[in-house]
Design a protein around this motif. Structure first.
Motif, mmCIF file in Angstrom:
data_model
loop_
_atom_site.group_PDB
_atom_site.id
_atom_site.type_symbol
_atom_site.label_atom_id
_atom_site.label_comp_id
_atom_site.label_asym_id
_atom_site.label_seq_id
_atom_site.Cartn_x
_atom_site.Cartn_y
_atom_site.Cartn_z
ATOM 1 N N LYS A 1 13.849 -19.508 -51.209
ATOM 2 C CA LYS A 1 14.439 -20.839 -51.132
ATOM 3 C C LYS A 1 13.997 -21.555 -49.860
ATOM 4 O O LYS A 1 13.985 -20.970 -48.791
ATOM 5 N N VAL A 2 13.631 -22.822 -50.014
ATOM 6 C CA VAL A 2 13.236 -23.651 -48.872
ATOM 7 C C VAL A 2 14.181 -24.841 -48.782
ATOM 8 O O VAL A 2 14.366 -25.567 -49.755
ATOM 9 N N LYS A 3 14.809 -25.029 -47.599
ATOM 10 C CA LYS A 3 15.740 -26.131 -47.421
ATOM 11 C C LYS A 3 14.981 -27.409 -47.055
ATOM 12 O O LYS A 3 13.913 -27.352 -46.434
ATOM 13 N N PRO A 4 15.530 -28.563 -47.404
ATOM 14 C CA PRO A 4 14.895 -29.830 -46.997
ATOM 15 C C PRO A 4 14.860 -29.953 -45.480
ATOM 16 O O PRO A 4 15.795 -29.540 -44.792
ATOM 17 N N LEU A 5 13.789 -30.513 -44.981
ATOM 18 C CA LEU A 5 13.651 -30.688 -43.532
ATOM 19 C C LEU A 5 14.513 -31.846 -43.040
ATOM 20 O O LEU A 5 14.752 -32.809 -43.785
ATOM 21 N N LEU B 1 14.343 -25.255 -33.948
ATOM 22 C CA LEU B 1 13.566 -25.741 -35.088
ATOM 23 C C LEU B 1 13.823 -24.878 -36.315
ATOM 24 O O LEU B 1 13.894 -23.648 -36.199
ATOM 25 N N PRO B 2 13.934 -25.494 -37.492
ATOM 26 C CA PRO B 2 14.044 -24.718 -38.735
ATOM 27 C C PRO B 2 12.679 -24.138 -39.102
ATOM 28 O O PRO B 2 11.966 -24.645 -39.981
ATOM 29 N N GLN B 3 12.305 -23.080 -38.405
ATOM 30 C CA GLN B 3 10.934 -22.570 -38.463
ATOM 31 C C GLN B 3 10.458 -22.266 -39.881
ATOM 32 O O GLN B 3 9.358 -22.637 -40.272
ATOM 33 N N TYR B 4 11.293 -21.557 -40.630
ATOM 34 C CA TYR B 4 10.878 -21.152 -41.970
ATOM 35 C C TYR B 4 10.546 -22.358 -42.844
ATOM 36 O O TYR B 4 9.523 -22.382 -43.539
ATOM 37 N N ASP B 5 11.388 -23.372 -42.784
ATOM 38 C CA ASP B 5 11.182 -24.560 -43.617
ATOM 39 C C ASP B 5 9.986 -25.376 -43.137
ATOM 40 O O ASP B 5 9.241 -25.937 -43.946
ATOM 41 N N ILE B 6 9.792 -25.431 -41.814
ATOM 42 C CA ILE B 6 8.623 -26.137 -41.268
ATOM 43 C C ILE B 6 7.337 -25.447 -41.710
ATOM 44 O O ILE B 6 6.379 -26.094 -42.147
ATOM 45 N N LEU B 7 7.312 -24.128 -41.601
ATOM 46 C CA LEU B 7 6.103 -23.387 -41.951
ATOM 47 C C LEU B 7 5.796 -23.482 -43.438
ATOM 48 O O LEU B 7 4.639 -23.488 -43.840
ATOM 49 N N ASN B 8 6.841 -23.573 -44.263
ATOM 50 C CA ASN B 8 6.611 -23.777 -45.685
ATOM 51 C C ASN B 8 6.001 -25.148 -45.947
ATOM 52 O O ASN B 8 5.191 -25.316 -46.860
#
Length: 521
Positions: free
Chosen positions: A293-297, A367-374
């Motif tokens: 799951k990827v959250k909105p940035l 920073l929301p690292q996981y979502d940024i990297l996605n």
């Protein structure tokens, strides 16, 4: 992309590899037996716990009763989103001590840089172990749980820098699984009855590339020997002393308890870390912490990334390092480097004060690292090989080994390094090998956990070498016996030959003496 910290490098690397749909993987059937599981994760590092947490949550979702001892109890927000009534926390969190987030001072790291890297790493791990052991083993709720006599079907314990939690394993007397968030420590390899393959596998503390030349292999052997000896003496004495203080007397040797682990889950995968011979009870679950799951940035970050037409450079020293402690001269060099790169830069910076930056740089405290990297993870990685963590450089070395990226220092970042087409092609090949598995890493870990809970495990999967003395496991006694036998054979042969030659000489002398007598007559 410039990644500069162990967890950041590995997370981005794994995200490249794990960009596939979980829908294509077979679903593991739920276990018919409801298990009672105790999880002991007493290390203060959030990045460590984040690797384990998806397994704990998934086991609770499947109806198993979880009691989790950690510094990271579920937040009110997480509970509201997903109650998980079978998930119970025993919190070790100390408001005064806090957790290992934004605590590493880069000035202090530079001060310790005069020490050899293995010594520095071993000292850091030893210091952390003493703190975490004291916090966990003296905790009133932990002691009440032990005294209650409550029974568990199995235990989950982190494999890292101490064996002190083996005191709890002994008290609960249940099968247990160890979990490593990284490449196995040399002493963990020894505990499993494996050989540290020093000829081709660099240990975490040696900071060496693969393959190694002669001198690097020599250094690797010495590093493995030193780190294992330190673990078997200094680390062991500390762990045993603290455990005896709170749960003795009568505790067994904690090293002997560790040797009886049913399984070891390792956050590695052969396509990334290289092929290593493991027994059946060592399970590679690399990428277990990567969520589908990827959250909105957040709006400001999304807008900033969308405007990065030339690509985005993501700079993060990880959760433990406080980037704001960087020495001023090095900080100024970084700022100039970022200004010279024709692309957007997003940077984790923990304080309000910040030197003047160019318009292409965005800084935030978290920073929301996981979502940024996605959203922006590209086909290349650039690692900065200067980390306070023992596994920092090995992961940047993996970039070179797999040829999906390279390393650089602060002064030599060039845009050409970020646009090498070879990295893109190799990343695609590696991604294909990484994601081609019979089940996801999380499903794999859940299946083996329930397999143990169903009464399987020891003695079926454990290597007999785990309980053998080192000299027997490495055939030192056999080699010495053969050497003594060879020496004895040589000695006997020498004595026999000497005896034969002496007899022949004596007979020859007797014949010569008889002939001389006849001539005189």
């Amino acid at each position: 992309m410039w990644i500069t910290r162990t967890q950041t490098v590995l997370l981005c690397l794994l995200m490249i590899l794990a960009s596939y749909s979980h829908a294509n993987n077979s679903t593991v059937l739920k276990s018919e037996k409801r298990l009672k599981i105790l999880a002991i994760f007493a290390h203060l590092g959030k990045s460590h716990f984040d690797v384990f947490q998806p397994l704990l949550v998934e086991l609770a979702r499947r109806g198993h009763d979880l009691t989790v001892i950690s510094h990271f109890p579920r937040t009110e927000k997480a509970i509201a989103e997903e109650p998980l009534p079978t998930y119970k926390d025993i919190s070790l969190l100390d408001e005064k001590l806090g957790i290992l987030v934004n605590v590493v001072d880069l000035n202090l790291i530079n001060a310790f840089s005069i020490l050899p890297i293995p010594i520095r790493d071993l000292y850091m791990l030893y210091s952390m172990a003493g703190v975490t052991c004291e916090i966990c083993l003296k905790n009133p709720e932990v002691k009440r749980l032990v005294d209650s006599g409550e029974k568990f079907d199995l235990l989950l314990v982190e494999s890292f820098n101490t064996n002190c939690y083996m005191a709890l394993v002994h008290k609960f007397n249940a099968p247990f699984i160890q979990i490593s968030t990284h490449q196995l420590m040399p002493w963990a390899i020894d505990d499993l009855g494996l050989s540290n393959e020093a000829s081709y596998i660099p240990t975490m503390f040696s900071r060496l590339p693969r393959p190694m030349n002669f001198f690097q292999r020599m250094r690797n052997v010495m590093t493995i020997f030193i780190s294992t000896m330190v673990s078997r003496t200094v680390y062991h004495w500390q762990a045993q002393s603290i455990a005896n203080k709170y749960y003795g007397p009568g505790l067994p040797d904690l090293a002997s308890v560790t040797n009886n682990a049913s399984f070891m889950f390792v956050n590695t995968h052969y396509s990334v870390h290289g092929a290593i011979s493991f027994p059946p009870n060592v399970i590679e679950v690399g990428g277990i912490h990567i969520s589908p799951k990827v959250k909105p940035l957040p709006a400001n970050i999304k807008k900033f990334l969308d405007e990065g037409h030339e690509g985005v450079l993501y700079f993060n020293l990880g959760s433990m390092v406080k980037t704001a402690t960087m020495p001023k001269d090095k900080l100024n060099v970084l700022i100039k480097v970022f200004a010279s790169i024709p692309r957007k830069v997003i940077w984790k910076w923990e304080v309000n004060e910040m030197p003047e930056l160019s318009s292409n740089v965005l800084v935030q405290k978290w920073l929301p690292q996981y979502d940024i990297l996605n959203a922006c993870c590209s086909n290349y990685l650039l690692g900065w090989p200067r980390s306070p963590h023992p596994s920092g450089l090995p992961h940047t070395a993996l970039l070179k080994m797999s040829e999906i990226g390279t390393t650089s220092d602060r002064r030599s970042v060039r845009n050409s390094q970020l646009r090498n087409p070879r990295y893109s092609e190799n990343a695609k090949k590696l991604s294909k090998a990484y994601r081609d598995r019979p089940s996801t890493p999380l499903e794999t870990a859940v299946w083996w956990t329930e397999y143990l809970g169903r009464g399987n495990g020891l003695p079926y999967v454990k290597s007999e070498a785990a309980n053998m003395p080192w000299y027997q496991r490495n055939l030192i006694d056999v080699m010495l016996a053969l050497a003594l036998l060879a020496l004895l054979s040589i000695y006997v042969s020498f004595r026999a030959l000497k005896y034969i030659l002496t007899r022949l000489k004596k007979k020859q002398e007797e014949r010569n003496g008889g002939m001389s007598s006849k001539k005189r007559d």
